[in-house]
Design a protein around this motif. Structure first.
Motif, PDB file in Angstrom:
ATOM      1  N   ALA A 181       1.086  -1.524   0.104  1.00 31.34           N
ATOM      2  CA  ALA A 181       0.266   0.302   0.350  1.00 31.34           C
ATOM      3  C   ALA A 181       0.345   1.352   0.180  1.00 31.34           C
ATOM      4  CB  ALA A 181      -1.010  -0.219   0.995  1.00 31.34           C
ATOM      5  N   PRO A 182       0.427   2.431  -0.397  1.00 27.69           N
ATOM      6  CA  PRO A 182      -0.669   2.247  -1.412  1.00 27.69           C
ATOM      7  C   PRO A 182      -0.599   1.730  -2.958  1.00 27.69           C
ATOM      8  CG  PRO A 182      -0.054   4.394  -1.562  1.00 27.69           C
ATOM      9  CD  PRO A 182       0.847   3.276  -0.430  1.00 27.69           C
ATOM     10  N   SER A 183      -1.768   1.328  -3.277  1.00 25.29           N
ATOM     11  CA  SER A 183      -1.357   0.436  -4.533  1.00 25.29           C
ATOM     12  C   SER A 183      -2.748   0.265  -5.755  1.00 25.29           C
ATOM     13  CB  SER A 183      -1.698  -0.982  -4.345  1.00 25.29           C
ATOM     14  OG  SER A 183      -2.933  -1.403  -3.561  1.00 25.29           O
ATOM     15  N   VAL A 184      -2.149   0.538  -6.594  1.00 27.72           N
ATOM     16  CA  VAL A 184      -3.001   0.373  -7.913  1.00 27.72           C
ATOM     17  C   VAL A 184      -4.284   0.115  -7.882  1.00 27.72           C
ATOM     18  CG1 VAL A 184      -2.783   0.547 -10.289  1.00 27.72           C
ATOM     19  CG2 VAL A 184      -1.106   1.413  -9.426  1.00 27.72           C
ATOM     20  N   LYS A 242     -11.394  10.536  -4.269  1.00 29.10           N
ATOM     21  CA  LYS A 242     -10.832   9.726  -3.302  1.00 29.10           C
ATOM     22  C   LYS A 242      -9.419  10.252  -3.458  1.00 29.10           C
ATOM     23  CE  LYS A 242     -11.318   5.414  -0.695  1.00 29.10           C
ATOM     24  NZ  LYS A 242     -11.855   4.168  -0.359  1.00 29.10           N
ATOM     25  N   THR A 243      -7.551  10.591  -2.860  1.00 28.41           N
ATOM     26  CA  THR A 243      -7.324  10.093  -2.657  1.00 28.41           C
ATOM     27  C   THR A 243      -6.331   8.795  -2.423  1.00 28.41           C
ATOM     28  OG1 THR A 243      -5.919  11.431  -1.579  1.00 28.41           O
ATOM     29  CG2 THR A 243      -6.299  12.438  -3.811  1.00 28.41           C
ATOM     30  N   LEU A 244      -5.104   8.358  -2.874  1.00 24.92           N
ATOM     31  CA  LEU A 244      -4.686   7.374  -1.970  1.00 24.92           C
ATOM     32  C   LEU A 244      -3.477   7.266  -0.979  1.00 24.92           C
ATOM     33  CD1 LEU A 244      -3.304   5.212  -5.272  1.00 24.92           C
ATOM     34  CD2 LEU A 244      -4.942   4.233  -3.302  1.00 24.92           C
ATOM     35  N   VAL A 245      -3.386   9.210  -1.123  1.00 22.01           N
ATOM     36  CA  VAL A 245      -2.397   9.598  -0.151  1.00 22.01           C
ATOM     37  C   VAL A 245      -3.147  10.658   0.366  1.00 22.01           C
ATOM     38  CG1 VAL A 245      -0.266   8.503  -0.996  1.00 22.01           C
ATOM     39  CG2 VAL A 245      -0.593  10.411  -1.824  1.00 22.01           C
ATOM     40  N   LYS A 277      -2.942  15.050  -1.026  1.00 23.21           N
ATOM     41  CA  LYS A 277      -3.959  15.523  -0.214  1.00 23.21           C
ATOM     42  C   LYS A 277      -3.685  17.015  -0.104  1.00 23.21           C
ATOM     43  CE  LYS A 277      -5.697  12.601   3.433  1.00 23.21           C
ATOM     44  NZ  LYS A 277      -5.397  11.461   2.727  1.00 23.21           N
ATOM     45  N   GLY A 278      -4.472  18.305   0.098  1.00 20.43           N
ATOM     46  CA  GLY A 278      -4.511  19.498  -0.342  1.00 20.43           C
ATOM     47  C   GLY A 278      -3.987  20.298  -1.363  1.00 20.43           C
ATOM     48  N   ALA A 279      -4.347  19.110  -2.265  1.00 25.75           N
ATOM     49  CA  ALA A 279      -4.705  20.029  -3.963  1.00 25.75           C
ATOM     50  C   ALA A 279      -5.096  21.094  -4.529  1.00 25.75           C
ATOM     51  CB  ALA A 279      -5.077  18.452  -4.901  1.00 25.75           C
ATOM     52  N   TYR A 280      -4.988  21.837  -5.471  1.00 26.21           N
ATOM     53  CA  TYR A 280      -5.481  23.278  -5.804  1.00 26.21           C
ATOM     54  C   TYR A 280      -5.100  23.431  -6.817  1.00 26.21           C
ATOM     55  CZ  TYR A 280      -1.269  25.438  -3.707  1.00 26.21           C
ATOM     56  OH  TYR A 280       0.348  25.812  -3.220  1.00 26.21           O
ATOM     57  N   PRO A 281      -5.319  24.768  -7.569  1.00 24.01           N
ATOM     58  CA  PRO A 281      -4.845  24.255  -9.332  1.00 24.01           C
ATOM     59  C   PRO A 281      -3.524  24.776  -9.967  1.00 24.01           C
ATOM     60  CG  PRO A 281      -6.818  25.339  -8.968  1.00 24.01           C
ATOM     61  CD  PRO A 281      -6.703  24.968  -7.380  1.00 24.01           C
TER      62      PRO A 281
END
Length: 305
Positions: free
Chosen positions: A85-88, A302-305, A258-262
């Motif tokens: 983990a985290p896996s495809v 949903k994100t993996l990390v 997590k925390g993504a923005y443009p």
């Protein structure tokens, strides 16, 4: 006089701002209410691809064995339970939250079209023709992958990959297409592994398989695969118009952690040796960067990390 005029302008602006404060506060409250609304992809009661799904590949143009291996390993990773983990496979398991339950992917036929039988400038009907070369099949996806020297109508301008359906003697079949953008538009179709052509300019991430074009293809392949199984015939899960829908992954564009923005893909993992960015482990020691997917159980990306 100049200083007086500046003072008048400043005073006028201050008065204007004071009068706008209640309106701004109200606008912020309304914006907050809008942002709190969950993203919902409506199910339009059409058939989905479920259970065991066969993927047939048409390689159009020149791909090296190493490039083909990166992509095929990704497809095999979708159902591998042996990767850490985290896996495809954890990423792909989210498609099991849609109607129809868990979905497995099996790679079957692979057709090499290295002589450019239809030329190097293709339109959508020719993509469908190429997809049909992989043969008919129920509950399958015929995947057309085009090399870096092949131009597709609309590629780089309005799309980096797409999916749709065709008709053959057996009936409808689902297909998907993704192109290698390495020499044509990496800023458009391989971000965040290349500087974006517009918007906020941050440093590009290092591609996990050391191939900006192919790692960019993985991003777009993940997007169209998830879209194909959950909306194969334009009447599955989507938001907006059927001819320009937001789907399982395209509804979460630009989010990788997590925390993504443009302009910022979010917090992802970094290989200490190579400096490459990734968020998923695959088979054969592979690392991939995969986009967020809409989770129907939480109505969130949903994100993996």
């Amino acid at each position: 006089m100049a200083s007086i005029s500046h003072l008048i302008v400043f005073t006028s602006l201050l008065a204007l701002f004071s009068s706008l404060v209640p309106a701004i506060a109200t606008a912020r409250k309304l914006a907050a209410l809008v942002q709190e609304q969950p993203l919902v992809l409506k199910y339009h009661n059409g058939p989905l691809l479920e259970g065991n799904i066969t993927v047939n590949i048409v390689w159009y143009g020149k791909f090296s064995p190493a490039q083909r291996s990166i992509i095929v390993d990704f497809l095999h990773s979708l159902n591998s339970m042996k990767t850490p983990a985290p896996s495809v496979s954890t990423w792909w398991q989210t498609t099991g939250s849609y109607r129809g339950g868990p979905r497995t992917v099996v790679v079957d036929k692979q057709v090499l079209e290295e002589k450019y039988s239809l030329g190097k400038l293709l339109k959508t009907p020719q993509i469908v023709t190429l997809a049909s070369e992989a043969g008919p099949g129920k509950n399958s996806i015929n995947l057309v992958l085009t090399s870096a020297d092949v131009a597709i109508d609309g590629f780089c301008m309005s799309k980096c990959g797409t999916h749709g359906s065709g008709q053959d003697k057996v009936g409808k079949f689902a297909y998907a297409w993704v192109g290698n953008s390495a020499t044509q538009c990496p800023g458009q179709c391989a971000w965040p592994f290349h500087q974006p052509i517009y918007g906020p300019q941050g440093p590009p991430l290092v591609a996990p398989n050391d191939d900006v074009g192919i790692d960019g293809m993985i991003l777009n392949l993940a997007t169209v695969l998830a879209g194909t199984v959950t909306n194969p015939f334009d009447n599955g899960y989507f938001q907006g118009p059927a001819n320009a829908p937001l789907e399982a992954v395209s509804a979460c564009t630009g989010i990788f952690g997590k925390g993504a923005y443009p302009g910022y893909p979010g917090e992802v993992l970094v290989d200490k040796t190579t400096g490459a960015s990734y968020n998923a482990f695959g088979i054969n020691g592979r690392k991939y960067l995969l986009p967020a997917m809409w989770d129907p159980t939480t109505s969130t990306c949903k994100t993996l990390v």
